[in-house]
Design a protein around this motif. Structure first.
Motif, short mmCIF file in Angstrom:
data_model
loop_
_atom_site.label_atom_id
_atom_site.label_comp_id
_atom_site.label_asym_id
_atom_site.label_seq_id
_atom_site.Cartn_x
_atom_site.Cartn_y
_atom_site.Cartn_z
N GLY A 163 -0.56 -1.81 5.98
CA GLY A 163 -0.70 -1.41 7.37
C GLY A 163 -2.09 -0.88 7.62
O GLY A 163 -3.06 -1.64 7.68
N ALA A 164 -2.19 0.46 7.70
CA ALA A 164 -3.47 1.09 8.06
C ALA A 164 -4.41 1.26 6.86
O ALA A 164 -5.61 1.42 7.03
N ASN A 165 -3.84 1.25 5.66
CA ASN A 165 -4.66 1.53 4.48
C ASN A 165 -5.40 0.27 3.99
O ASN A 165 -5.03 -0.34 2.98
N GLU A 180 16.33 -0.05 5.57
CA GLU A 180 16.52 -0.08 7.02
C GLU A 180 16.97 -1.46 7.48
O GLU A 180 17.77 -1.58 8.42
N THR A 195 0.81 -1.22 0.00
CA THR A 195 0.00 0.00 0.00
C THR A 195 0.84 1.28 0.00
O THR A 195 0.30 2.38 -0.08
N GLY A 196 2.16 1.13 0.12
CA GLY A 196 3.03 2.32 0.16
C GLY A 196 3.44 2.78 -1.23
O GLY A 196 2.96 2.27 -2.25
N SER A 197 4.32 3.76 -1.24
CA SER A 197 4.77 4.37 -2.50
C SER A 197 5.49 3.34 -3.39
O SER A 197 5.17 3.19 -4.58
N ILE A 198 6.43 2.60 -2.83
CA ILE A 198 7.13 1.57 -3.62
C ILE A 198 6.17 0.45 -3.99
O ILE A 198 6.15 -0.03 -5.13
N GLY A 243 7.15 8.07 -0.08
CA GLY A 243 6.44 8.06 1.19
C GLY A 243 6.92 9.22 2.07
O GLY A 243 8.00 9.78 1.85
N ASP A 289 16.58 0.43 -4.13
CA ASP A 289 16.92 1.83 -3.93
C ASP A 289 17.59 2.31 -5.23
O ASP A 289 18.42 1.59 -5.80
P1 NDP Z 1 5.41 4.27 2.50
O1 NDP Z 1 5.31 4.92 3.83
O2 NDP Z 1 4.79 4.90 1.32
O3 NDP Z 1 4.85 2.77 2.61
C1 NDP Z 1 5.24 1.92 3.64
C2 NDP Z 1 4.52 0.59 3.57
O4 NDP Z 1 4.79 -0.17 4.77
C3 NDP Z 1 3.01 0.71 3.50
O5 NDP Z 1 2.50 -0.41 2.82
C4 NDP Z 1 2.61 0.68 4.97
O6 NDP Z 1 1.25 0.35 5.16
C5 NDP Z 1 3.54 -0.38 5.48
N1 NDP Z 1 3.84 -0.31 6.89
C6 NDP Z 1 4.00 0.81 7.65
N2 NDP Z 1 4.32 0.48 8.91
C7 NDP Z 1 4.35 -0.88 8.97
C8 NDP Z 1 4.62 -1.83 10.00
N3 NDP Z 1 4.92 -1.45 11.26
N4 NDP Z 1 4.59 -3.15 9.70
C9 NDP Z 1 4.28 -3.54 8.45
N5 NDP Z 1 4.01 -2.71 7.43
C10 NDP Z 1 4.06 -1.38 7.68
O7 NDP Z 1 6.96 4.02 2.27
P2 NDP Z 1 7.77 3.97 0.90
O8 NDP Z 1 7.07 3.13 -0.08
O9 NDP Z 1 8.19 5.33 0.54
O10 NDP Z 1 9.08 3.21 1.37
C11 NDP Z 1 9.11 1.82 1.60
C12 NDP Z 1 10.56 1.37 1.75
O11 NDP Z 1 11.24 1.62 0.53
C13 NDP Z 1 11.34 2.16 2.81
O12 NDP Z 1 12.27 1.31 3.40
C14 NDP Z 1 12.04 3.23 2.01
O13 NDP Z 1 13.23 3.67 2.63
C15 NDP Z 1 12.35 2.47 0.73
N6 NDP Z 1 12.53 3.31 -0.45
C16 NDP Z 1 11.49 4.08 -0.89
C17 NDP Z 1 11.64 4.87 -2.02
C18 NDP Z 1 10.47 5.63 -2.57
O14 NDP Z 1 10.58 6.16 -3.67
N7 NDP Z 1 9.36 5.73 -1.90
C19 NDP Z 1 12.93 4.95 -2.73
C20 NDP Z 1 13.93 4.08 -2.21
C21 NDP Z 1 13.73 3.30 -1.10
P3 NDP Z 1 0.07 1.48 5.21
O15 NDP Z 1 0.47 2.58 4.31
O16 NDP Z 1 -1.13 0.70 4.72
O17 NDP Z 1 -0.06 1.89 6.64
#
Ligand code: NDP
Ligand code: MG
Length: 391
Positions: A38-40, A125, A12-15, A204, A149
Motif C-alpha cells: 500500500g503506502a510503504n 475479513e 509490506t505488512g506484518s504477515i 499489524g 490465522d
Molecule cells: P498490516 O497492517 O501489517 O499489513 C497490511 C498489508 O495490506 C500491507 O501490505 C498494507 O500495505 C496492505 N494494505 C493496506 N490497505 C490496503 C488496501 N486498501 N488495499 C491493498 N492493500 C492494502 O496487517 P497484518 O499483516 O497484521 O494483517 C494482514 C491480514 O492478516 C489481516 O487480514 C489480518 O487480520 C490477518 N492476520 C494477521 C496476523 C498477524 O500476526 N499480523 C495474524 C493472523 C491473521 P502498506 O503497509 O504498504 O500500506
C-alpha cells in the motif's frame, strides 16, 4: 528442483514480511511473481528487487510515480491501483499469500482462486464478508484454501486424517489482548497507544487493536464456521493468556486435541507454505517444564461484547458477515482517528447490525462480489452515522 511460483498480497505488512522472511531463507526454491503493498513504497520496492519479483503493485494509484522511481533500472515492473491488484492476481502462481488487511483483500483473493491456485489465507475479513463465495469459487476452479490465522492453522492440523463429522466442537483461544486485566470501567478511556500493544503477538496495528476489543476473535469465530463448515454452537472461545495453545479440536469420543506452539506467525505461514509436508521452521521450541503452567478462563461477555455479536451475525446469516466486518472496520478507523472511544466501537457495530438486520432485501440477496461490495459500503455509512449520533 523446480522453483515454485509465488505471489504475496500485502507483502509490506506484518504477515507479508514474515512470509518474505521464510522465502528469503530458501530463495532459490521460489520464483516470485507479484508482491503488493500500500503506502510503504520503499519496503515494497526493496523486497521486489531483492526477491527479483516480476511485478510490484501498490494499491494506491497516486503512488505509481514513487514506485516507478524506486524500481528504476531494476527490471521489476511497477503498477498501481485496484485493477492492477486484480491483474496481479491473475498471473499464474502455484502459491499465493492473501495478507492484505480488511475487505480490500476479497477481490484479489477471489481472482487468485479463479486461477485454481493454492491460496494461503491470512485475510480473515474476506471469509467473514463472503465465506460462501470464496469456498464456492475455490471449488469451482479446483483451487485450495489453506488457513494462515494461527487458530485456524491449528484446527486444520488437528483435523489431518479426521472426518469433520467426528468433530463435536472447535475451541479457539484468545489471549484477552492488551486490556485483559484492566478494570471494566477503565476500558472506555483506553487510548490508541494502549490498545496498539499486544502482550504476546507482534502484528499489524489494526489486528492488535482488534485483539484488545476481541473483534479479532469475533471475526475468527465466523472464520471457523466458514472454513470448517461447523455450526456456530460447535465453536467456543477460551481465554488463554499465554497464547501457546492456539486451538483445540473436540471429537465425539471425548478426545480433545490441542495444538501448541510459540506465538510466532511463521509457524502457521510456514505450515501453509510447505503443506502437505512439514519442514524446519525458525520458530522457538516450547519448553513446557520451564513454562510450568498454562491458564484458561471463559471469556467475560461484559468485557468483550463483540463476541456475542459474532454469534448473532451467524444466527442471522445472509450477508450479515459483510455488514459486521465493514461496521467493525469503520468503527476501528474512527477509533484510530480519535473520533470515538475504545468501548464505543462495539456500540457502533451493535447499532449497525440492529439497523441493517431488518433490511432483508439487502441482507438476503445473493452472495456476489457486487452485492458484498454494496453492503460493505452501506454498512460503513451506517457506522459513520451511528458514531456521529453519539457525539
Ligand atoms: P498490516 O497492517 O501489517 O499489513 C497490511 C498489508 O495490506 C500491507 O501490505 C498494507 O500495505 C496492505 N494494505 C493496506 N490497505 C490496503 C488496501 N486498501 N488495499 C491493498 N492493500 C492494502 O496487517 P497484518 O499483516 O497484521 O494483517 C494482514 C491480514 O492478516 C489481516 O487480514 C489480518 O487480520 C490477518 N492476520 C494477521 C496476523 C498477524 O500476526 N499480523 C495474524 C493472523 C491473521 P502498506 O503497509 O504498504 O500500506
Ligand atoms: Mg488469529
Amino acid at each position: 528442483m523446480t522453483m515454485r511460483k509465488i505471489s504475496i498480497f500485502g507483502a509490506t505488512g506484518s504477515i507479508g514480511q514474515n512470509t518474505i522472511d521464510l522465502i528469503r531463507r530458501d530463495q532459490r526454491a521460489y520464483d516470485v511473481v507479484a508482491l503488493t503493498g500500500g503506502a510503504n513504497i520503499a519496503r515494497l520496492a526493496a523486497d521486489a528487487i531483492a526477491l527479483k519479483a516480476d511485478i510490484a503493485v501498490t494499491a494506491y494509484e497516486e503512488r505509481l510515480p514513487d514506485l516507478r522511481a524506486a524500481l528504476e533500472g531494476s527490471g521489476v515492473e511497477a503498477a498501481a491501483g485496484e485493477a492492477a491488484l486484480i491483474e496481479a492476481a491473475t498471473r499464474p502462481a502455484d502459491w499465493i499469500m492473501s495478507a492484505i488487511v480488511g475487505a480490500a483483500g476479497l477481490a484479489p483473493g477471489l481472482k487468485a482462486l479463479e486461477q485454481g491456485t493454492t491460496l494461503a489465507l491470512a485475510n480473515k475479513e474476506s471469509l467473514v464478508c463472503a465465506g460462501g463465495l470464496l469456498m464456492q469459487t475455490a471449488l469451482r476452479h479446483g483451487a485450495r484454501l489453506l488457513p494462515v490465522d494461527s487458530e485456524h492453522s491449528a484446527v486444520f492440523q488437528g483435523l489431518v486424517g479426521e472426518e469433520i463429522s467426528a468433530v463435536e466442537r472447535i475451541i479457539i483461544t484468545a489471549s484477552g489482548g492488551a486490556f485483559r486485566d484492566w478494570p471494566l470501567e477503565d476500558l472506555q478511556k483506553a487510548t490508541l497507544a494502549e490498545a496498539s500493544s499486544h502482550p504476546n503477538w507482534d502484528m499489524g496495528q489494526r489486528i492488535t487493536i482488534d485483539s484488545a476489543s476481541m473483534f479479532n476473535k469475533a471475526l475468527e469465530v465466523i472464520e471457523t464456521k466458514e472454513f470448517f463448515g461447523v455450526a456456530p454452537e460447535q465453536i467456543e472461545v477460551l481465554v488463554h493468556p499465554e497464547s501457546m495453545v492456539h486451538a483445540l479440536v473436540g471429537f465425539r469420543d471425548g478426545a480433545l486435541m490441542a495444538h501448541l506452539g510459540a506465538p510466532d506467525m511463521r509457524h502457521a505461514i510456514g505450515y501453509a507454505l510447505h503443506w502437505p509436508e512439514r519442514k524446519d521452521l525458525p520458530v522457538a521450541r516450547l519448553d513446557l517444564a520451564e513454562i510450568g503452567q498454562l491458564n484458561f478462563t471463559a471469556p467475560d461477555t461484559a468485557r468483550y461484547p463483540a463476541l456475542q455479536q459474532a454469534y448473532d451475525v451467524m444466527q442471522r446469516g445472509g450477508l450479515m458477515g459483510a455488514v459486521f466486518n465493514a461496521a467493525k472496520e469503520k468503527a476501528l478507523d474512527l477509533f484510530i482517528a480519535g473520533q470515538i472511544g475504545f468501548t464505543e466501537m462495539a456500540e457502533v457495530t451493535a447499532a449497525v447490525l440492529e439497523r441493517m438486520e431488518a433490511q432483508s432485501g439487502l441482507i438476503d440477496s445473493a452472495m456476489t462480489l457486487d452485492n458484498v461490495t454494496e453492503i460493505d459500503h452501506l454498512a460503513r455509512q451506517e457506522a459513520e452515522r451511528a458514531a456521529a449520533e453519539r457525539r
